[in-house]
Design a protein around this motif. Sequence first.
Motif: not given
Length: 394
Positions: A4, A6, A182, A200, A230, A232, A341, A346-347, A376
């Motif tokens: 993912t 952003h 987050y 996250v 998760r 990021g 990764q 993951e983000e 992706w």
Amino acid sequence: MSLTFHWFLPTNGDSRHVVGGGHGTPATVSGRDRPPTVAYLSQIARAAEDLGFVGALTPTGAWCEDAWLTTAMVSQNTERLKFLVAFRPGFVSPTLAAQMASTFQRQSGGRLLLNVVTGGESHEQRAYGDFLDKDARYRRTGEFLQIVRDLWEGKTVDLSGEFLQVEDARLARVPDPVPEVYFGGSSPIAGEVAAKHVDVYLTWGEPPAQVAEKIAWVRALAAKEGRSVRFGIRLHVITRDTSEQAWAEADRLLAGFDPETVKSVQAGLARSESEGQQRMLALHGGGNLPQALNSVRAGGTPTGLEIHPNLWAGIGLVRGGAGTALVGSHDEVAERIKEYQAIGIEEFVLSGYPHLEEAYWFGEGVLPRLAAQGLWRHPFTERPAPAAQVPFAS
């Protein structure tokens, strides 16, 4: 599993140079080059949406526009992009924040994500009327998130905590979906809050070995709470067709740094109580700009600022918070993303100067390479399976 990505909305202004400041220091004058108007931010948001970024982070603090108001307006000019709204729990009641988030979800079609920022600068917090010390602010954040999450579940909440007290609190309408939370922080108490409350955990762009240590730390704390989290990472990017072009851009940005501005920003950031900010400062060795400018390899890469292959700490000389960038060819940047990764990220929350152009460099250069490797897929595009090859009639 698809990674993912952003992007970032520069509500402190944008430029072809680095817009410095943050973490209790004012935005540098380059932020006036492209003022953060709704029209310009909407242009960035639409580009990010088209390119396949899931969401866009907006910062919080005295150096930028208010994140709630700005994203509410920008959301009306986009269709699918989510907004990772940064906010500080000490500045608004938990019941009101839960209501605001619920309203945002309904009016935007479920496009809110929340980035909870406890606040690492006591002098800036005091300007907003918050006089708690850092550890107390984190304990208050824990109470705040407990109340908000219970309200989002439709519960009636009565709580008399160390810092917060609500009685018969409830929402007339709960958010659907519930916004994901987050959160970042490197201190021990930050890890406790993350383990109990967040979806996250975000870290700034430290070298992979350091990031792996933080992931293991938070993962173990969450496991004790019977939860999983998760992970990021927040990074800038400078990606080009060739490595030489990317490093030339990094050199151009570095050459635009004014030594007095570096000195002033570093002095401001040195008083930060944020452990994460202090870790960022340690990466570039104290902000000796003349030394950085004179320390270059034959290929033009500042040796003192490349702290891991393709990971450049130059941004942190003039900017608080995220101070590192992935710099290199599209293939090299894709490889560094795969490296992160592999340790559990993951983000990716990314940005670059200027944000409009750099979104295209990354979106058209790196994302297709990750897609080709099955890492992706575009989140907003239904791509049909390739048609069978039918020979032409003769």
